[in-house]
Design a protein around this motif. Structure first.
Motif, mmCIF file in Angstrom:
data_model
loop_
_atom_site.group_PDB
_atom_site.id
_atom_site.type_symbol
_atom_site.label_atom_id
_atom_site.label_comp_id
_atom_site.label_asym_id
_atom_site.label_seq_id
_atom_site.Cartn_x
_atom_site.Cartn_y
_atom_site.Cartn_z
ATOM 1 N N VAL A 3 44.287 41.798 42.582
ATOM 2 C CA VAL A 3 43.714 41.737 43.928
ATOM 3 C C VAL A 3 44.051 40.372 44.514
ATOM 4 O O VAL A 3 43.950 39.345 43.834
ATOM 5 C CB VAL A 3 42.192 41.991 43.923
ATOM 6 C CG1 VAL A 3 41.433 40.899 43.140
ATOM 7 C CG2 VAL A 3 41.650 42.084 45.337
ATOM 8 N N LEU A 4 44.481 40.367 45.765
ATOM 9 C CA LEU A 4 44.824 39.137 46.466
ATOM 10 C C LEU A 4 43.672 38.763 47.384
ATOM 11 O O LEU A 4 43.252 39.562 48.231
ATOM 12 C CB LEU A 4 46.109 39.330 47.286
ATOM 13 C CG LEU A 4 46.590 38.131 48.103
ATOM 14 C CD1 LEU A 4 46.950 36.956 47.200
ATOM 15 C CD2 LEU A 4 47.796 38.522 48.967
ATOM 16 N N VAL A 5 43.154 37.549 47.211
ATOM 17 C CA VAL A 5 42.019 37.071 47.997
ATOM 18 C C VAL A 5 42.492 35.915 48.870
ATOM 19 O O VAL A 5 42.919 34.879 48.347
ATOM 20 C CB VAL A 5 40.869 36.617 47.082
ATOM 21 C CG1 VAL A 5 39.651 36.211 47.918
ATOM 22 C CG2 VAL A 5 40.499 37.710 46.088
ATOM 23 N N PRO A 6 42.447 36.054 50.184
ATOM 24 C CA PRO A 6 42.944 34.980 51.058
ATOM 25 C C PRO A 6 41.927 33.853 51.216
ATOM 26 O O PRO A 6 40.732 34.025 50.959
ATOM 27 C CB PRO A 6 43.164 35.702 52.390
ATOM 28 C CG PRO A 6 42.139 36.805 52.387
ATOM 29 C CD PRO A 6 42.017 37.243 50.944
ATOM 30 N N VAL B 118 36.644 30.486 41.719
ATOM 31 C CA VAL B 118 37.549 31.164 40.790
ATOM 32 C C VAL B 118 36.769 31.750 39.618
ATOM 33 O O VAL B 118 36.940 32.920 39.261
ATOM 34 C CB VAL B 118 38.623 30.181 40.282
ATOM 35 C CG1 VAL B 118 39.481 30.831 39.204
ATOM 36 C CG2 VAL B 118 39.497 29.696 41.440
ATOM 37 N N VAL B 119 35.902 30.942 39.014
ATOM 38 C CA VAL B 119 35.196 31.364 37.803
ATOM 39 C C VAL B 119 34.269 32.542 38.080
ATOM 40 O O VAL B 119 34.226 33.511 37.313
ATOM 41 C CB VAL B 119 34.421 30.178 37.197
ATOM 42 C CG1 VAL B 119 33.554 30.646 36.028
ATOM 43 C CG2 VAL B 119 35.387 29.093 36.735
ATOM 44 N N ALA C 90 44.395 33.312 46.506
ATOM 45 C CA ALA C 90 44.296 33.482 45.054
ATOM 46 C C ALA C 90 44.629 34.916 44.690
ATOM 47 O O ALA C 90 44.067 35.854 45.261
ATOM 48 C CB ALA C 90 42.898 33.126 44.560
ATOM 49 N N LEU C 91 45.546 35.073 43.743
ATOM 50 C CA LEU C 91 45.904 36.386 43.234
ATOM 51 C C LEU C 91 45.339 36.520 41.825
ATOM 52 O O LEU C 91 45.760 35.807 40.907
ATOM 53 C CB LEU C 91 47.425 36.557 43.208
ATOM 54 C CG LEU C 91 47.933 37.895 42.671
ATOM 55 C CD1 LEU C 91 47.661 39.009 43.677
ATOM 56 C CD2 LEU C 91 49.425 37.824 42.341
#
Length: 258
Positions: free
Chosen positions: A21-24, A81-82, A194-195
């Motif tokens: 999943v790509l998160v912009p 991220v975590v 973030a991918l």
């Protein structure tokens, strides 16, 4: 700087279905600028090496297993991220390793099709309860060799891996068969995105034929229930102490004021 470290239900479902999943807009332009200022730090240079693809072109990689108190460590322990990684794995995690990828203009080589669990398996991890988060430090495009994935390939299980050029690559015949059925997706992404991708997701990247670099930072995590049964493996199997949400900015201020 404010950020709610939560993925939507749709994003989690997309990850479960597609293996990525790509998160912009996970990191701001200011934070990305700070990280780019440190890609030539001794920490990166001391842990770097080059790897040739099947055509003989080289890409540079720097890898370490600790999450130090620096700009990159602030990313590896970032709540943005975590927390997302915990949500995707549905359990607590620990830091496996992190790495800077440097694919320089016109000379940066490809990364051959592979699964990360293809070699983490050999570290003694029984399950593929592992994932990676790739932060785009430069805009990632087809021209500069952005990551490619095969959607849904994480459901195929682990493939045998061997050498392709100087790199560890998955069984190329099976990968091509999977691409014919599932397709492939170029994960073009703006800087700061973030991918997240599963440890069994097939991924690769093509050579950088552009005049611009493609630099990225990848944080990898393992489930705490999946500690290797061997003495191999990376990282320390302890819960992550998350950094403050503005840790990258604080680090830059501290360095600037030193």
């Amino acid at each position: 700087l404010t950020f709610i470290p939560m993925l939507t239900l749709e994003q989690i479902q997309n990850y479960d279905r597609d293996g990525y999943v790509l998160v912009p807009d996970v990191f701001s332009a200011q934070e990305i600028s700070i990280l780019l200022d440190h890609v030539d730090d001794p920490r990166v240079k001391d842990h770097s090496w080059s790897s040739k693809d099947a055509a003989g072109k080289e890409s540079k990689l720097a890898l370490w297993t600790d999450a130090d108190d620096d700009a990159f460590g602030a990313v590896s322990t970032s709540p943005r991220v975590v927390t997302a990684a915990r949500m995707l794995l549905r359990e607590d995690i620990y830091h496996w390793h992190s790495k800077v990828i440097l694919k320089m203009p016109e000379v940066g080589g490809a990364w051959e099709w592979h699964q990360d669990y293809g070699y983490w398996y050999n570290d003694g991890c029984l399950y593929p309860r592992m994932l990676s988060c790739m932060i785009a430090l430069d805009p990632a495009t087809r021209e500069n060799g952005c990551l490619k994935v095969v959607p849904g390939s994480h459901l195929l299980g682990r493939l045998n891996h061997g050498l392709v050029g100087e790199q560890s690559g998955a069984d190329q015949e099976r990968v091509q068969a999977a691409i014919e059925r599932l397709g492939e997706v170029y994960c073009e992404a703006p800087a700061g995105s973030a991918l997240f991708f599963h440890g069994n997701t097939f991924h690769s990247s093509e050579a950088n034929v552009s005049e611009k670099p493609r630099r990225s930072y990848i944080c990898c995590y393992n489930a705490l229930s999946n500690v290797p049964y061997t003495d191999n493996g990376h990282g320390k199997p302890v819960p992550i102490t998350m950094a403050p949400d503005d840790a990258i900015l604080r680090f830059a201020e501290a360095v600037g004021g030193a």
